[in-house]
Design an enzyme around this catalytic site. Structure first.
Site, PDB file in Angstrom:
ATOM      1  N   LYS A  36     -27.484 -14.871 -27.127  1.00  0.00           N
ATOM      2  CA  LYS A  36     -27.913 -15.846 -27.849  1.00  0.00           C
ATOM      3  C   LYS A  36     -29.362 -15.493 -28.363  1.00  0.00           C
ATOM      4  CE  LYS A  36     -25.106 -19.543 -27.853  1.00  0.00           C
ATOM      5  NZ  LYS A  36     -24.873 -20.118 -29.227  1.00  0.00           N
ATOM      6  N   VAL A  82     -25.923 -12.363 -19.694  1.00  0.00           N
ATOM      7  CA  VAL A  82     -25.300 -11.767 -20.903  1.00  0.00           C
ATOM      8  C   VAL A  82     -25.377 -12.602 -21.986  1.00  0.00           C
ATOM      9  CG1 VAL A  82     -23.458 -10.640 -21.903  1.00  0.00           C
ATOM     10  CG2 VAL A  82     -24.103 -10.146 -19.726  1.00  0.00           C
ATOM     11  N   TYR A  83     -25.088 -14.086 -21.561  1.00  0.00           N
ATOM     12  CA  TYR A  83     -25.065 -14.895 -22.389  1.00  0.00           C
ATOM     13  C   TYR A  83     -26.417 -15.319 -23.092  1.00  0.00           C
ATOM     14  CZ  TYR A  83     -25.119 -20.106 -24.073  1.00  0.00           C
ATOM     15  OH  TYR A  83     -25.120 -21.216 -24.576  1.00  0.00           O
ATOM     16  N   LEU A  84     -27.411 -15.510 -22.216  1.00  0.00           N
ATOM     17  CA  LEU A  84     -28.787 -15.641 -22.873  1.00  0.00           C
ATOM     18  C   LEU A  84     -29.434 -14.544 -23.789  1.00  0.00           C
ATOM     19  CD1 LEU A  84     -30.378 -17.204 -19.510  1.00  0.00           C
ATOM     20  CD2 LEU A  84     -29.772 -18.378 -21.749  1.00  0.00           C
ATOM     21  N   VAL A 139     -22.769 -13.064 -16.171  1.00  0.00           N
ATOM     22  CA  VAL A 139     -22.324 -13.399 -17.445  1.00  0.00           C
ATOM     23  C   VAL A 139     -23.258 -14.433 -18.244  1.00  0.00           C
ATOM     24  CG1 VAL A 139     -20.779 -15.226 -18.330  1.00  0.00           C
ATOM     25  CG2 VAL A 139     -19.942 -13.339 -16.564  1.00  0.00           C
TER      26      VAL A 139
END
Length: 218
Positions: free
Chosen positions: A133, A128-130, A125
């Protein structure tokens, strides 16, 4: 100034709304839960009910008409899965940027994350977040219609703000109270001198206003 903030009920956004309204700015915060409206009013902001995951560019642009600056401070949150990293942290950020351009709001500040990178590898997760962004940041950089600044804070804490920061293109890893992030954002929206810059932010020894002016002069 009139400033519209996406993710108006976020922890950084509420702090920013208090700072902006206290200095006399007109502030609107976009929220999707009407129950959050009173918290925004208490912070001095006008709540705008809108779901950025389902809204159109035209629908968002209508709420940005007449604004002097737009701030994207929305996020899917730490408890969300990979799907919402894509729909909120990436796609909603792109949509909000497109809407700002459509509405003629040139000043645009996006709250990103340290180590955000569209080429970041991994399927967890946080990976995927980085990546989400990073992809949003890359998209914003490509919009000539915006005077954008990308702010990448380090690890966020709820410690009291100190007003002392390190704001540079590359700071290295570190932490930063949310209150100090909000203080930096309040200074960033005030001027286009940092337009076109991607800045990392951690706690440091320089007063916020001095740090913003210093990096703008480089």
């Amino acid at each position: 100034m009139r400033i519209v903030i996406a993710g108006g009920h976020g922890q950084i956004a509420l702090r920013l709304e208090r700072l902006l309204s206290a200095r006399g700015d007109e502030v609107a915060g976009i929220i999707r839960n009407p129950e959050q409206g009173d918290d925004l009013r208490e912070a001095g902001a006008e709540p705008v009910l809108l779901d950025l995951e389902s809204a159109s560019v035209e629908g968002i642009a209508a709420h940005l008409q007449g604004a002097d600056a737009a701030v994207f401070a929305a996020g899917a949150g730490p408890g969300s899965g990979t799907a919402r990293k894509d729909t909120v942290d990436k796609r909603a950020a792109m949509l909000f940027a497109d809407a700002a351009a459509r509405a003629g709001v040139r000043r645009f500040v996006i709250v990103s994350s340290m180590a955000a990178d569209p080429a970041h590898q991994g399927d967890d997760v946080f990976d995927v977040y980085l990546r989400a962004k990073g992809e949003a940041d890359a998209y914003v950089r490509g919009l000539d219609a915006l005077d954008w600044t990308i702010l990448r804070p380090g690890r966020l804490t709820d410690d009291p703000g100190t007003g002392l920061v390190r704001l540079e293109a590359h700071t290295g890893r570190g932490s930063i109270p949310r209150a100090d992030v909000a203080a930096v954002l309040a200074d960033l929206v005030d001027s286009t001198a940092t337009a076109g810059l991607t800045l990392e932010l951690i706690s440091g020894s320089t007063p916020v206003s001095v740090a913003v002016k210093s990096v703008a002069g480089n």
